[in-house]
Design a protein around this motif. Structure first.
Motif, PDB file in Angstrom:
ATOM      1  N   VAL A  31      40.546  47.566  46.227  1.00 50.82           N
ATOM      2  CA  VAL A  31      39.380  47.819  45.378  1.00 50.82           C
ATOM      3  C   VAL A  31      38.245  46.915  45.810  1.00 50.82           C
ATOM      4  N   LEU A  32      37.036  47.301  45.432  1.00 53.34           N
ATOM      5  CA  LEU A  32      35.842  46.485  45.623  1.00 53.34           C
ATOM      6  C   LEU A  32      35.302  46.206  44.221  1.00 53.34           C
ATOM      7  N   ALA A  33      35.204  44.920  43.873  1.00 54.39           N
ATOM      8  CA  ALA A  33      34.756  44.529  42.534  1.00 54.39           C
ATOM      9  C   ALA A  33      33.365  43.913  42.616  1.00 54.39           C
ATOM     10  N   THR A  34      32.493  44.308  41.681  1.00 54.70           N
ATOM     11  CA  THR A  34      31.139  43.768  41.588  1.00 54.70           C
ATOM     12  C   THR A  34      31.060  42.859  40.369  1.00 54.70           C
ATOM     13  N   TYR A  35      30.498  41.667  40.567  1.00 48.52           N
ATOM     14  CA  TYR A  35      30.411  40.660  39.511  1.00 48.52           C
ATOM     15  C   TYR A  35      28.965  40.293  39.244  1.00 48.52           C
ATOM     16  N   HIS A  36      28.676  39.888  38.004  1.00 44.16           N
ATOM     17  CA  HIS A  36      27.356  39.388  37.600  1.00 44.16           C
ATOM     18  C   HIS A  36      27.597  38.098  36.823  1.00 44.16           C
ATOM     19  N   CYS A  37      27.068  36.984  37.325  1.00 49.88           N
ATOM     20  CA  CYS A  37      27.234  35.699  36.652  1.00 49.88           C
ATOM     21  C   CYS A  37      26.386  35.671  35.384  1.00 49.88           C
ATOM     22  N   PRO A  38      26.984  35.361  34.237  1.00 52.98           N
ATOM     23  CA  PRO A  38      26.202  35.296  33.004  1.00 52.98           C
ATOM     24  C   PRO A  38      25.298  34.061  32.935  1.00 52.98           C
ATOM     25  N   ASN A  39      25.549  33.056  33.782  1.00 55.13           N
ATOM     26  CA  ASN A  39      24.745  31.832  33.751  1.00 55.13           C
ATOM     27  C   ASN A  39      23.504  31.920  34.640  1.00 55.13           C
ATOM     28  N   CYS A  40      23.692  32.220  35.922  1.00 55.49           N
ATOM     29  CA  CYS A  40      22.560  32.219  36.862  1.00 55.49           C
ATOM     30  C   CYS A  40      22.135  33.629  37.277  1.00 55.49           C
ATOM     31  N   ARG A  41      22.838  34.634  36.809  1.00 58.25           N
ATOM     32  CA  ARG A  41      22.539  36.053  37.058  1.00 58.25           C
ATOM     33  C   ARG A  41      22.737  36.483  38.508  1.00 58.25           C
ATOM     34  N   THR A  42      23.472  35.695  39.286  1.00 57.08           N
ATOM     35  CA  THR A  42      23.807  36.080  40.649  1.00 57.08           C
ATOM     36  C   THR A  42      24.748  37.283  40.617  1.00 57.08           C
ATOM     37  N   THR A  43      24.591  38.184  41.581  1.00 58.39           N
ATOM     38  CA  THR A  43      25.486  39.329  41.733  1.00 58.39           C
ATOM     39  C   THR A  43      26.205  39.199  43.066  1.00 58.39           C
ATOM     40  N   TRP A  44      27.519  39.473  43.079  1.00 61.66           N
ATOM     41  CA  TRP A  44      28.289  39.449  44.317  1.00 61.66           C
ATOM     42  C   TRP A  44      29.409  40.462  44.244  1.00 61.66           C
ATOM     43  N   VAL A  45      29.949  40.795  45.399  1.00 63.37           N
ATOM     44  CA  VAL A  45      31.084  41.720  45.478  1.00 63.37           C
ATOM     45  C   VAL A  45      32.246  41.016  46.161  1.00 63.37           C
ATOM     46  N   CYS A  46      33.437  41.463  45.833  1.00 65.48           N
ATOM     47  CA  CYS A  46      34.648  40.886  46.405  1.00 65.48           C
ATOM     48  C   CYS A  46      35.665  42.013  46.581  1.00 65.48           C
ATOM     49  N   GLY A  47      36.257  42.076  47.753  1.00 65.72           N
ATOM     50  CA  GLY A  47      37.296  43.064  48.013  1.00 65.72           C
ATOM     51  C   GLY A  47      38.664  42.495  47.676  1.00 65.72           C
ATOM     52  N   TRP A  48      39.477  43.300  47.016  1.00 65.80           N
ATOM     53  CA  TRP A  48      40.830  42.899  46.648  1.00 65.80           C
ATOM     54  C   TRP A  48      41.811  43.907  47.220  1.00 65.80           C
ATOM     55  N   GLY A  49      42.956  43.437  47.677  1.00 62.86           N
ATOM     56  CA  GLY A  49      43.973  44.332  48.213  1.00 62.86           C
ATOM     57  C   GLY A  49      45.365  43.865  47.848  1.00 62.86           C
ATOM     58  N   VAL A  50      46.293  44.786  47.869  1.00 65.15           N
ATOM     59  CA  VAL A  50      47.694  44.483  47.582  1.00 65.15           C
ATOM     60  C   VAL A  50      48.253  43.649  48.725  1.00 65.15           C
ATOM     61  N   GLN A  51      48.949  42.576  48.377  1.00 66.35           N
ATOM     62  CA  GLN A  51      49.586  41.745  49.379  1.00 66.35           C
ATOM     63  C   GLN A  51      51.088  41.794  49.139  1.00 66.35           C
ATOM     64  N   GLU A  52      51.805  42.291  50.120  1.00 68.12           N
ATOM     65  CA  GLU A  52      53.255  42.388  49.983  1.00 68.12           C
ATOM     66  C   GLU A  52      53.908  41.078  50.336  1.00 68.12           C
TER      67      GLU A  52
END
Length: 57
Positions: A31-52
């Motif tokens: 998945v690709l997750a998008t985040y928004h910081c409630p403190n400084c309002r920065t936006t970033w994305v992070c990729g997550w994957g299953v690790q066996e």
């Protein structure tokens, strides 16, 4: 706390994990997750994957 992350700009010892604003599947077990910081309002994305486990591989 699946897919939670912390803001690199506001990171302290006491930072709270931030839930993603949007999670989009990008492939099997990924998945690709998008985040928004409630403190400084920065936006970033992070990729997550299953690790066996190595034992299962």
């Amino acid at each position: 706390m699946r897919y939670f992350d912390t803001c690199d700009r506001c990171l302290t010892e006491y930072s709270q994990a931030i839930p993603p604003a949007v999670v989009v599947p990008t492939g099997p077990g990924a998945v690709l997750a998008t985040y928004h910081c409630p403190n400084c309002r920065t936006t970033w994305v992070c990729g997550w994957g299953v690790q066996e486990d190595e034992a299962a591989a």
